[in-house]
Design a protein around this motif. Structure first.
Motif, PDB file in Angstrom:
ATOM      1  N   ALA A 104       0.834  -1.194   0.000  1.00 20.60           N
ATOM      2  CA  ALA A 104       0.000   0.000   0.000  1.00 20.60           C
ATOM      3  C   ALA A 104       0.866   1.239   0.000  1.00 20.60           C
ATOM      4  CB  ALA A 104      -0.924   0.002   1.217  1.00 20.60           C
ATOM      5  N   GLY A 105       0.343   2.298  -0.577  1.00 20.91           N
ATOM      6  CA  GLY A 105       1.089   3.543  -0.610  1.00 20.91           C
ATOM      7  C   GLY A 105       0.387   4.591  -1.441  1.00 20.91           C
ATOM      8  N   ASN A 106       1.141   5.622  -1.812  1.00 22.04           N
ATOM      9  CA  ASN A 106       0.566   6.633  -2.694  1.00 22.04           C
ATOM     10  C   ASN A 106       0.771   6.217  -4.149  1.00 22.04           C
ATOM     11  OD1 ASN A 106       3.270   7.195  -3.195  1.00 22.04           O
ATOM     12  ND2 ASN A 106       3.242   9.239  -2.270  1.00 22.04           N
ATOM     13  N   GLU A 107       0.260   7.003  -5.068  1.00 20.10           N
ATOM     14  CA  GLU A 107       0.311   6.633  -6.479  1.00 20.10           C
ATOM     15  C   GLU A 107       1.746   6.486  -6.964  1.00 20.10           C
ATOM     16  OE1 GLU A 107      -0.498   5.470 -10.218  1.00 20.10           O
ATOM     17  OE2 GLU A 107      -1.921   5.578  -8.539  1.00 20.10           O
ATOM     18  N   ALA A 108       2.616   7.364  -6.547  1.00 21.73           N
ATOM     19  CA  ALA A 108       4.013   7.285  -6.984  1.00 21.73           C
ATOM     20  C   ALA A 108       4.666   5.998  -6.509  1.00 21.73           C
ATOM     21  CB  ALA A 108       4.787   8.500  -6.468  1.00 21.73           C
ATOM     22  N   GLY A 109       4.409   5.616  -5.278  1.00 24.17           N
ATOM     23  CA  GLY A 109       5.004   4.393  -4.745  1.00 24.17           C
ATOM     24  C   GLY A 109       4.473   3.152  -5.422  1.00 24.17           C
ATOM     25  N   LEU A 110       3.169   3.096  -5.621  1.00 21.97           N
ATOM     26  CA  LEU A 110       2.559   1.936  -6.271  1.00 21.97           C
ATOM     27  C   LEU A 110       3.032   1.803  -7.715  1.00 21.97           C
ATOM     28  CD1 LEU A 110      -1.072   2.411  -4.908  1.00 21.97           C
ATOM     29  CD2 LEU A 110       0.513   0.602  -4.220  1.00 21.97           C
ATOM     30  N   ALA A 111       3.060   2.918  -8.436  1.00 25.38           N
ATOM     31  CA  ALA A 111       3.474   2.889  -9.841  1.00 25.38           C
ATOM     32  C   ALA A 111       4.935   2.472  -9.977  1.00 25.38           C
ATOM     33  CB  ALA A 111       3.252   4.259 -10.469  1.00 25.38           C
ATOM     34  N   ALA A 112       5.780   2.912  -9.053  1.00 26.13           N
ATOM     35  CA  ALA A 112       7.199   2.549  -9.105  1.00 26.13           C
ATOM     36  C   ALA A 112       7.384   1.046  -8.909  1.00 26.13           C
ATOM     37  CB  ALA A 112       7.967   3.321  -8.037  1.00 26.13           C
ATOM     38  N   PHE A 113       6.616   0.459  -8.020  1.00 21.65           N
ATOM     39  CA  PHE A 113       6.706  -0.992  -7.811  1.00 21.65           C
ATOM     40  C   PHE A 113       6.218  -1.727  -9.054  1.00 21.65           C
ATOM     41  CE2 PHE A 113       5.169  -5.146  -6.512  1.00 21.65           C
ATOM     42  CZ  PHE A 113       6.208  -5.604  -5.705  1.00 21.65           C
ATOM     43  N   GLU A 114       5.110  -1.300  -9.614  1.00 26.62           N
ATOM     44  CA  GLU A 114       4.567  -1.943 -10.814  1.00 26.62           C
ATOM     45  C   GLU A 114       5.571  -1.920 -11.958  1.00 26.62           C
ATOM     46  OE1 GLU A 114      -0.206  -1.002 -10.209  1.00 26.62           O
ATOM     47  OE2 GLU A 114       1.115   0.527 -11.043  1.00 26.62           O
ATOM     48  N   ALA A 115       6.335  -0.826 -12.059  1.00 26.14           N
ATOM     49  CA  ALA A 115       7.308  -0.695 -13.139  1.00 26.14           C
ATOM     50  C   ALA A 115       8.559  -1.538 -12.907  1.00 26.14           C
ATOM     51  CB  ALA A 115       7.709   0.773 -13.301  1.00 26.14           C
ATOM     52  N   ALA A 116       8.780  -1.932 -11.645  1.00 23.41           N
ATOM     53  CA  ALA A 116      10.029  -2.602 -11.292  1.00 23.41           C
ATOM     54  C   ALA A 116       9.947  -4.118 -11.270  1.00 23.41           C
ATOM     55  CB  ALA A 116      10.509  -2.103  -9.924  1.00 23.41           C
ATOM     56  N   VAL A 117       8.733  -4.683 -11.269  1.00 26.98           N
ATOM     57  CA  VAL A 117       8.596  -6.136 -11.135  1.00 26.98           C
ATOM     58  C   VAL A 117       8.021  -6.738 -12.416  1.00 26.98           C
ATOM     59  CG1 VAL A 117       8.328  -6.053  -8.629  1.00 26.98           C
ATOM     60  CG2 VAL A 117       6.293  -5.909 -10.092  1.00 26.98           C
ATOM     61  N   PRO A 118       8.357  -7.981 -12.703  1.00 29.86           N
ATOM     62  CA  PRO A 118       7.804  -8.637 -13.897  1.00 29.86           C
ATOM     63  C   PRO A 118       6.359  -9.066 -13.673  1.00 29.86           C
ATOM     64  CG  PRO A 118       9.181 -10.170 -12.687  1.00 29.86           C
ATOM     65  CD  PRO A 118       9.346  -8.846 -11.995  1.00 29.86           C
ATOM     66  N   PRO A 119       5.539  -9.069 -14.728  1.00 32.87           N
ATOM     67  CA  PRO A 119       4.173  -9.578 -14.601  1.00 32.87           C
ATOM     68  C   PRO A 119       4.191 -11.058 -14.223  1.00 32.87           C
ATOM     69  CG  PRO A 119       4.460  -8.367 -16.649  1.00 32.87           C
ATOM     70  CD  PRO A 119       5.824  -8.572 -16.091  1.00 32.87           C
ATOM     71  N   VAL A 120       3.213 -11.483 -13.424  1.00 37.11           N
ATOM     72  CA  VAL A 120       3.105 -12.872 -12.998  1.00 37.11           C
ATOM     73  C   VAL A 120       1.684 -13.356 -13.260  1.00 37.11           C
ATOM     74  CG1 VAL A 120       3.228 -14.462 -11.040  1.00 37.11           C
ATOM     75  CG2 VAL A 120       4.874 -12.597 -11.219  1.00 37.11           C
ATOM     76  N   GLU A 121       1.571 -14.508 -13.901  1.00 38.76           N
ATOM     77  CA  GLU A 121       0.280 -15.152 -14.155  1.00 38.76           C
ATOM     78  C   GLU A 121      -0.673 -14.273 -14.953  1.00 38.76           C
ATOM     79  OE1 GLU A 121      -1.426 -16.600 -10.521  1.00 38.76           O
ATOM     80  OE2 GLU A 121       0.482 -17.425  -9.815  1.00 38.76           O
ATOM     81  N   GLY A 122      -0.161 -13.269 -15.630  1.00 42.15           N
ATOM     82  CA  GLY A 122      -1.005 -12.413 -16.446  1.00 42.15           C
ATOM     83  C   GLY A 122      -1.912 -11.477 -15.676  1.00 42.15           C
ATOM     84  N   ARG A 123      -1.748 -11.409 -14.341  1.00 41.37           N
ATOM     85  CA  ARG A 123      -2.638 -10.531 -13.568  1.00 41.37           C
ATOM     86  C   ARG A 123      -1.967  -9.795 -12.421  1.00 41.37           C
ATOM     87  NH1 ARG A 123      -5.785 -13.789  -9.370  1.00 41.37           N
ATOM     88  NH2 ARG A 123      -4.628 -15.742  -9.108  1.00 41.37           N
ATOM     89  N   PHE A 124      -0.751 -10.155 -12.094  1.00 46.51           N
ATOM     90  CA  PHE A 124      -0.032  -9.459 -11.031  1.00 46.51           C
ATOM     91  C   PHE A 124       1.121  -8.659 -11.623  1.00 46.51           C
ATOM     92  CE2 PHE A 124      -1.580 -13.404  -8.939  1.00 46.51           C
ATOM     93  CZ  PHE A 124      -2.428 -12.823  -8.017  1.00 46.51           C
ATOM     94  N   PRO A 125       1.440  -7.487 -11.067  1.00 54.28           N
ATOM     95  CA  PRO A 125       0.823  -6.855  -9.889  1.00 54.28           C
ATOM     96  C   PRO A 125      -0.611  -6.392 -10.166  1.00 54.28           C
ATOM     97  CG  PRO A 125       2.399  -5.375 -10.899  1.00 54.28           C
ATOM     98  CD  PRO A 125       2.552  -6.681 -11.605  1.00 54.28           C
ATOM     99  N   MET A 126      -1.488  -6.602  -9.198  1.00 51.21           N
ATOM    100  CA  MET A 126      -2.914  -6.320  -9.351  1.00 51.21           C
ATOM    101  C   MET A 126      -3.325  -5.175  -8.428  1.00 51.21           C
ATOM    102  SD  MET A 126      -6.148  -8.742  -8.368  1.00 51.21           S
ATOM    103  CE  MET A 126      -5.649 -10.101  -9.438  1.00 51.21           C
ATOM    104  N   ARG A 127      -3.811  -4.093  -9.015  1.00 51.60           N
ATOM    105  CA  ARG A 127      -4.375  -2.999  -8.216  1.00 51.60           C
ATOM    106  C   ARG A 127      -5.739  -3.422  -7.667  1.00 51.60           C
ATOM    107  NH1 ARG A 127      -2.625   2.649  -8.430  1.00 51.60           N
ATOM    108  NH2 ARG A 127      -0.544   2.573  -9.384  1.00 51.60           N
ATOM    109  N   LEU A 128      -6.052  -2.981  -6.474  1.00 55.56           N
ATOM    110  CA  LEU A 128      -7.322  -3.292  -5.840  1.00 55.56           C
ATOM    111  C   LEU A 128      -8.200  -2.047  -5.862  1.00 55.56           C
ATOM    112  CD1 LEU A 128      -6.006  -5.389  -2.826  1.00 55.56           C
ATOM    113  CD2 LEU A 128      -6.957  -6.222  -4.984  1.00 55.56           C
ATOM    114  N   GLY A 129      -9.279  -2.110  -6.596  1.00 53.65           N
ATOM    115  CA  GLY A 129     -10.177  -0.967  -6.726  1.00 53.65           C
ATOM    116  C   GLY A 129     -10.884  -0.620  -5.437  1.00 53.65           C
ATOM    117  N   ASN A 130     -11.072   0.655  -5.190  1.00 50.72           N
ATOM    118  CA  ASN A 130     -11.772   1.155  -3.997  1.00 50.72           C
ATOM    119  C   ASN A 130     -11.086   0.757  -2.695  1.00 50.72           C
ATOM    120  OD1 ASN A 130     -13.921   2.854  -4.740  1.00 50.72           O
ATOM    121  ND2 ASN A 130     -15.189   1.112  -5.347  1.00 50.72           N
ATOM    122  N   HIS A 131      -9.788   0.450  -2.758  1.00 53.00           N
ATOM    123  CA  HIS A 131      -9.026   0.133  -1.554  1.00 53.00           C
ATOM    124  C   HIS A 131      -8.083   1.283  -1.248  1.00 53.00           C
ATOM    125  CE1 HIS A 131      -9.496  -4.457  -1.085  1.00 53.00           C
ATOM    126  NE2 HIS A 131     -10.505  -3.991  -1.805  1.00 53.00           N
TER     127      HIS A 131
END
Length: 340
Positions: free
Chosen positions: A178-205
Motif C-alpha cells: 500500500a502507498g501513494n500513487e508514486a510508490g505503487l506505480a514505481a513498484f509496478e514498473a520494477a517487477v515482472p508480470p506474474v500469471e497475467g494478472r499481477f501486480p494487481m491494483r485493488l479498486g476502492n481500496h
C-alpha cells in the motif's frame, strides 16, 4: 467433537458470486436492525445491496458498502456454525472487526457499528491505494529469498522523495502493498508480470495498514467509544499473531489496538494463522463467508508454518482430499461438511 479456529475474511471477499449470500443469514431481526441503522445514516441497506440482480464494482466494492456486507456475512456464518468446538477466532484486515464480534468482544450491533463506521471513513477519505503481488511460485513452496527481495525493493521505493510504499498485509504467499500513487506505480514498473494478472491494483481500496491511515484511525477513535468493547469470550488472534485471552484482555487495550495499530501498521495474517495452528492445534480451520477467496492464503500460511509437515501445494491438496483441514463456509459443498 472437532476443534476449530474461525477465520473472518477481509475486503475483496464479497464478489459477483456472493450476491444473495445474506439469504442464509440466520437472524432476520438482527439483519433488519443492521438495515435500519444504515437507513438512518442515509446508506443503502444490506438487504438491497445483496438482493440486487446486477453486481456493480463501483457500488459493491465501496468501503462503506463492502465492509458492512462482509461483516454481516461472516457474523451470520458464525451464528449458524454447529458441530464443532471453537477454540479461537481470527481474521484478515477488516475481518478483525468481524472476529471481535464472533469472539464476543463486540456485540453484533457494536461490531456492525465498528465495521460500518470504519468502512465509511475509509471510503470518504480514500487515502492511497493497494496492490497484490505473489512471492510464492505455483507449487506454494516457501520462497524466503524472493520475499526478502520484494520487501527490500519496497523499502527502497519508500525511501525515494514523494514516494510512499509499505507492506500492508502479509497474506500467505502474497504481499499486499500500500502507498501513494508514486510508490505503487514505481513498484509496478520494477517487477515482472506474474500469471497475467499481477501486480494487481485493488479498486476502492485505500492504503490500509500504513501510516497514511493515521487520520482515519483518529477519526475512528473519535467516533467509536470504549463502551462498545468488552472482554472476548473466546481467544482472539490479531494481525501481529498476538493472542488476546478472555481473562486478560481489557476493553481499553482492545480498542486501542483496533483503532490504532490495526489501522496504521502491517497486518500479518500469516503470523495470525501460524499462531492459530501452533497455539491451538485445531482439527479445522474454518473460513467464514462471504466467498472462498481466503482458502489459498490460509493454506499457504500453514505451509509457511510447516504445519503437520505441509511443505507444498501438492501436500496440502493431498491432505484436503484425505481429511480436510480448511473449510470455506462460502462453498456449499464444504459448508455441508460442518452439519451435524
Amino acid at each position: 467433537m472437532k476443534t476449530a479456529v474461525l477465520i473472518c475474511p477481509g475486503r475483496g471477499s464479497y464478489t459477483k458470486a456472493e450476491l444473495g449470500s445474506l439469504s442464509r443469514f440466520p437472524d432476520r431481526d438482527l439483519l433488519a436492525r443492521f438495515d435500519a441503522r444504515r437507513r438512518a445514516e442515509g446508506q443503502e441497506t444490506l438487504s438491497d445491496l445483496d438482493s440486487t440482480a446486477i453486481y456493480s464494482v463501483a457500488r459493491h466494492t465501496r468501503g462503506d458498502n463492502a465492509s458492512a456486507l462482509i461483516y454481516a456475512c461472516s457474523l451470520g456464518d458464525a451464528i449458524a456454525l454447529r458441530g464443532v468446538k471453537l477454540v479461537a477466532v481470527t481474521g484478515n484486515s477488516m475481518g478483525w472487526y468481524s472476529a471481535l464480534a464472533c469472539a464476543g468482544a463486540l456485540s453484533p450491533e457494536a461490531g456492525f457499528e465498528v465495521a460500518n463506521t470504519m468502512g465509511r471513513l475509509m471510503q470518504e477519505h480514500l487515502i492511497g491505494g493497494q496492490l497484490i503481488y505473489p512471492f510464492m511460485g505455483p507449487d506454494w513452496t516457501a520462497a524466503p529469498a524472493r520475499k526478502a527481495e520484494l520487501l527490500a525493493l519496497t523499502y527502497k521505493i519508500n525511501a525515494r522523495p514523494n514516494h510512499v510504499l509499505a507492506l500492508s498485509i502479509d497474506l500467505g504467499g502474497l504481499l499486499v502493498l500500500a502507498g501513494n500513487e508514486a510508490g505503487l506505480a514505481a513498484f509496478e514498473a520494477a517487477v515482472p508480470p506474474v500469471e497475467g494478472r499481477f501486480p494487481m491494483r485493488l479498486g476502492n481500496h485505500a492504503a490500509f495498514h500504513t501510516t497514511l491511515q493515521a487520520p482515519i484511525a483518529a477519526l475512528g477513535r473519535a467516533a467509536l467509544p470504549e463502551t462498545l468493547f468488552d472482554r472476548p469470550q473466546l481467544p482472539l488472534i490479531d494481525g501481529r499473531g498476538h493472542v488476546w485471552w478472555p481473562g486478560a484482555a481489557t476493553r481499553t487495550s482492545l480498542r486501542g489496538y483496533t483503532l490504532g495499530h490495526q489501522v496504521t501498521e502491517t497486518y500479518d495474517f500469516t503470523a495470525a494463522i501460524r499462531s492459530a495452528a501452533r497455539e491451538f492445534a485445531p482439527d479445522l480451520f474454518i473460513i467464514a463467508g462471504p466467498g472462498s477467496t481466503m482458502g489459498g492464503a490460509v493454506a499457504q500460511s500453514l505451509i509457511l508454518a510447516n504445519w503437520q509437515g505441509l511443505a507444498s501445494k501438492a501436500d496440502f491438496q493431498a491432505r484436503q482430499t484425505a481429511n480436510p483441514i480448511v473449510i470455506s463456509m462460502g462453498l456449499p459443498e464444504q459448508r455441508a461438511l460442518l452439519k451435524n
